[in-house]
Design an enzyme around this catalytic site. Structure first.
Site, PDB file in Angstrom:
ATOM      1  N   SER A 120       7.717 -35.020   5.884  1.00 30.48           N
ATOM      2  CA  SER A 120       6.724 -34.072   6.395  1.00 30.48           C
ATOM      3  C   SER A 120       5.345 -34.692   6.463  1.00 30.48           C
ATOM      4  CB  SER A 120       6.613 -32.866   5.456  1.00 30.48           C
ATOM      5  OG  SER A 120       7.820 -32.188   5.350  1.00 30.48           O
ATOM      6  N   HIS A 141      11.450 -35.571  12.738  1.00 33.91           N
ATOM      7  CA  HIS A 141      10.977 -34.475  11.890  1.00 33.91           C
ATOM      8  C   HIS A 141      11.478 -33.135  12.423  1.00 33.91           C
ATOM      9  CE1 HIS A 141       7.452 -32.025  10.076  1.00 33.91           C
ATOM     10  NE2 HIS A 141       8.417 -32.157   9.195  1.00 33.91           N
ATOM     11  N   GLU A 153       9.984 -33.474  16.036  1.00 32.47           N
ATOM     12  CA  GLU A 153       8.945 -34.462  16.348  1.00 32.47           C
ATOM     13  C   GLU A 153       9.586 -35.847  16.224  1.00 32.47           C
ATOM     14  OE1 GLU A 153       4.772 -32.448  14.904  1.00 32.47           O
ATOM     15  OE2 GLU A 153       6.105 -33.124  13.325  1.00 32.47           O
ATOM     16  N   ASN A 191       2.362 -30.434  10.996  1.00 31.82           N
ATOM     17  CA  ASN A 191       1.827 -30.282   9.643  1.00 31.82           C
ATOM     18  C   ASN A 191       0.333 -30.585   9.557  1.00 31.82           C
ATOM     19  OD1 ASN A 191       4.123 -29.244   8.544  1.00 31.82           O
ATOM     20  ND2 ASN A 191       4.941 -31.230   7.925  1.00 31.82           N
TER      21      ASN A 191
END
Ligand code: CAA
Ligand code: NAD
Length: 295
Positions: A120, A141, A153, A191
């Site tokens: 993350s 991700h 991602e 994030n």
């Protein structure tokens, strides 16, 4: 390079089990590794239930559920992942833990195996550099809950080859996901934006702005978010969020990523959110009640 047929997954907590599920459902032979048999057994049962939900909703045929489950295998031995064409890592958000695994696998897997991390907040560069295949290392991700969330991602670091990136991107598509390309900055796209929002929700609670349910209700009804931020934090895992915040704060030295003291206290108290039964809400009762946090 050969076609991707066999997928290895390291870790089968919240994310690893979801990644294994979508890989097996998409037709890949999938081998999942975690540290202990009871963890693997729990993940297997959870995947069976999630696939059953898709059958219930008419989104999956029962025969396809059975076939997906047959393609899924579980092990506690890292070396068993040797024949995999791609290994996706979803273990605890800790660089040392991840790199110990990558080093072990690097020595065992053939040169054709792509390594992909579901981190993350760590940079892909920090893991790729620990291996002898930095050109075949990429970020993939996924989002929680993996079987329901469309996005992946795909992250190219400075050493990732164009071919590895293209194969990882195509692989994400083959899982039925929508890939986006992201740079190898801590937090990638989502994030970078989501983590300060989630941490600010905890700060709002600490400062007495509103109660847990009202903060959640405000963001759900005021902004149309599917979940309020404190529910989402419970869902992501407070332990994982704390590690993410520490990593992003160390990277950017920006207060917006600093883990709030309340988050740290809750993690120290073993309140990891839904997966541990207690976070901002107490999941031992149905419907979940608001936890007493001594505020
Ligand atoms: N497997 C299969 N089906 C499932 C399921 C599962 N695990 N969980 C739920 N479902 C099904 C339900 O049966 C339901 O089906 P119908 O619509 O046909 O009735 C459907 O999925 C929706 O489920 P719910 O009604 O229970 O819940 P919902 O409508 O609130 O949607 C949600 C659930 C998709 C999780 C939604 O609440 C949501 O989008 N929440 C936000 C999630 C989010 O932001 N995730 C990102 C987290 S951050 C991250 O992942 C990155 C990081 O690095 C930390
Ligand atoms: P989790 O705590 O649910 O699961 C982590 C799993 O890793 C556990 O089952 C643990 O036993 C296992 N593990 C630890 N050391 C291991 C090792 N040496 N070998 C194999 N397995 C090992 O965590 P999670 O939420 O699934 O997060 C996993 C990764 O995915 C982290 O990097 C996290 O940042 C990332 N991620 C999490 C979310 C989320 O919403 N929780 C979303 C996207 C990405």
């Amino acid at each position: 390079m050969s076609e991707i047929k066999r997928v290895g997954v390291l870790g089968c907590g919240l994310m690893g089990s979801g990644i294994a599920q979508v890989a097996a459902a998409a037709g890949y032979e999938t081998l999942v590794r975690d540290v202990a048999q009871p963890i693997l057994d729990r993940a297997k049962a959870g995947i069976g239930q999630s696939l059953a939900k898709f059958v219930e909703k008419g989104k999956l045929q029962p025969v396809d559920r059975e076939a997906a489950l047959k393609r899924l295998n579980f092990t506690t031995t890292t070396a068993d992942l040797k024949p995999c064409d791609i290994v996706i890592e979803a273990v605890t958000e800790d660089l040392e833990v991840k790199n110990a695994l990558w080093k072990e696998l690097d020595a065992r897997c053939g040169p054709g195996t792509i390594f992909a991390s579901n981190t993350s907040s760590l940079t892909i560069a920090a893991m790729a550099a620990a291996t002898r295949r930095p050109d075949r290392f990429v970020g993939l991700h996924f989002f929680n809950p993996v079987p329901l969330m469309q996005l992946v991602e795909v992250v190219k670091t400075v050493t990732t080859s164009g071919e590895t990136f293209s194969r990882a991107y195509a692989f994400a598509k083959s899982l039925g996901k929508e890939p986006v390309a992201a740079k190898d900055n801590s937090g990638f796209i989502v994030n970078l934006l989501l983590v300060p929002y989630l941490l600010d929700a905890i700060r709002a609670l600490e400062h007495g702005v509103a109660s847990v349910p009202d903060i959640d209700k405000a963001m759900q009804l005021g902004c149309g978010y599917p979940m309020g931020p404190l529910t989402l934090l419970d869902f992501v895992g407070l332990d994982t969020t704390y590690r993410i915040a520490e990593i992003m704060f160390a990277e950017y030295k920006d207060q917006k990523y600093a883990p709030p003291p309340l988050l740290k206290r809750m993690v120290l108290a073993g309140m990891s959110g839904k997966k541990s039964g207690k976070g901002f809400y107490d999941y031992s009762v149905n419907p979940p009640a608001v936890s007493s946090l001594g505020l």
